[in-house]
Design an enzyme around this catalytic site. Structure first.
Site, PDB file in Angstrom:
ATOM      1  CE1 TYR A 142      31.077  49.922  39.464  1.00 25.84           C
ATOM      2  CE2 TYR A 142      33.019  48.544  39.495  1.00 25.84           C
ATOM      3  CZ  TYR A 142      31.988  49.164  40.161  1.00 25.84           C
ATOM      4  OH  TYR A 142      31.861  49.025  41.512  1.00 25.84           O
ATOM      5  CE  LYS A 193      18.467  43.188  44.566  1.00 30.09           C
ATOM      6  NZ  LYS A 193      17.621  42.891  45.753  1.00 30.09           N
ATOM      7  CG  ASP A 226      19.462  41.830  48.432  1.00 27.97           C
ATOM      8  OD1 ASP A 226      19.463  40.726  47.847  1.00 27.97           O
ATOM      9  OD2 ASP A 226      18.410  42.474  48.624  1.00 27.97           O
ATOM     10  CG  ASP A 250      34.057  47.226  43.532  1.00 28.30           C
ATOM     11  OD1 ASP A 250      34.934  46.948  44.373  1.00 28.30           O
ATOM     12  OD2 ASP A 250      33.993  48.332  42.976  1.00 28.30           O
ATOM     13  CG  ASP A 254      35.976  46.052  48.868  1.00 29.08           C
ATOM     14  OD1 ASP A 254      36.897  45.366  48.386  1.00 29.08           O
ATOM     15  OD2 ASP A 254      35.851  47.272  48.644  1.00 29.08           O
TER      16      ASP A 254
END
Length: 370
Positions: A142, A193, A226, A250, A254
């Protein structure tokens, strides 16, 4: 009794409505002599753009820097989609995070007993859920540079976002997560990852080193992000504290939000380093739910996430853990009595407005103090 300085930034959409219920609570605490707060207010996001053509003014930022904590509502909405990118409503929140150096985002996912049936998952999967996601907030993709869109000609463009982490950024977020784990169930899961991303390789390496040097008493496990998302949906109660980078944090937070029944239930805290002189840390507290412009002004918003965010301020900024516990208990009691805002409504329960829910929580808190 100490007086704490709070800056209230209600923002856009339902932000002013849910912030109003925090004001109600603060007013009651002041009137009862339980806690003293000196509050200021300011504009942020679209509201600030409408007034000053920026997403947050320098004057408001100065107030944020001087406050003991910032309470933030929500920003954004379709009204401001056409404004220039650099002054979009969300830029106000990003500046607050950057200028206050708030690198640690804490997002608890708690399923209150009365809401186990409201989750999209089976009740036995989420009942009693209590996990904490610690998201690195000021680095990663970001904020990494270069961040560009280049016209290649012939109708083709190339977009570039850069994922960047330095060792110190990973070390400091890891310490926040390990310290939290020590106060909870002494287990930390780090997600990245490393199989496809060099930043993930470094993340894994640094978290492991911090564990070996400083936190051998905490159980540490590593998961690919993941796979971690899949496990959050399969059996979330296997986790206690999860630490991860800005992008994955992020998304994973959620996912965790929906385990609890509604985004309207989830608070968050964004923390900086502890000042070695004052022993205080800069902090911003906000609900996860966003501005929800489709229901703004209707009195239908759920204020619980905003109230619980204030509860996190009591816990992490003002050392009022006992009062924070009572506020959590008051919220649970209201839900147990069958009161629901529109986002949680179901057959046989009482649907109430934003202000009615806020009033009910204050009444329950009053009963706990009687």
């Amino acid at each position: 009794m100490a007086t704490y300085k709070l800056l209230l930034l209600a923002g856009d959409g339902i932000g002013p409505e849910v912030m109003g219920e925090v004001k109600r609570l603060i007013g009651w605490l002041d009137a009862q002599g339980i806690a003293r707060f000196e509050t200021e207010e300011g504009l942020v996001g679209g509201a600030s753009y409408d007034a000053d053509k920026v997403s947050i003014t320098d004057a408001t930022m100065a107030k944020a820097l001087a406050a003991d904590a910032v309470l933030f509502g929500a920003v954004g909405g379709p009204k401001w989609d056409p404004v220039p990118y650099e002054v979009r409503p969300e830029a106000g929140l990003l500046r607050l995070r950057k200028d206050l150096a708030l690198y640690a985002n804490l997002r608890p996912a708690i399923c209150y007993p009365a809401l186990a049936e409201s989750s999209s998952l089976k009740p036995e999967v989420v009942e009693g859920l209590d996990i904490m996601i610690v998201r690195e907030l000021t680095g990663g993709v970001y904020f990494g540079e270069p961040k560009t869109i280049t016209d290649l000609g012939n109708g083709q463009k190339r977009a570039v976002d850069t994922q960047v982490y330095d060792t110190y950024e990973i070390e400091r977020i890891a310490r926040v997560a390990f310290d939290l784990a020590r106060k909870r169930r002494n287990k930390l899961t780090s997600m990245e990852k490393r199989n496809v991303m060099k930043s993930g390789v470094l993340w894994h390496e640094v978290v492991t080193q911090v564990h070996q040097r400083e936190y051998k008493d905490v159980a540490l496990e590593h998961q690919l992000a993941d796979s971690g998302g899949m496990q959050l949906v399969r059996w979330p109660k296997q986790f206690d504290v999860i630490v991860t980078d800005n992008l994955f944090g992020d998304m994973l937070s959620d996912i965790a939000a929906m385990l609890t029944g509604s985004l309207g239930m989830l608070p968050s805290a964004s923390l900086g380093d502890i000042d070695p002189t004052t022993k205080k840390r800069r902090a911003l507290y906000e609900p996860v739910h966003g501005s929800a412009p489709d229901i703004a002004g209707q009195g239908a918003a759920n204020p619980i996430a905003m109230l619980a965010s204030f509860g996190m301020a009591l816990r992490y900024s003002f050392d009022m853990g006992e009062l924070a516990d009572k506020l959590d208990a008051a919220i649970a009691a209201v839900l147990a009595k069958g009161l629901r805002t529109a986002d949680l409504k179901s057959e046989g329960l009482t649907v109430v407005s934003t202000s009615q829910m806020g009033e009910a929580v204050v009444k329950e808190l009053q009963a706990l103090h009687a």
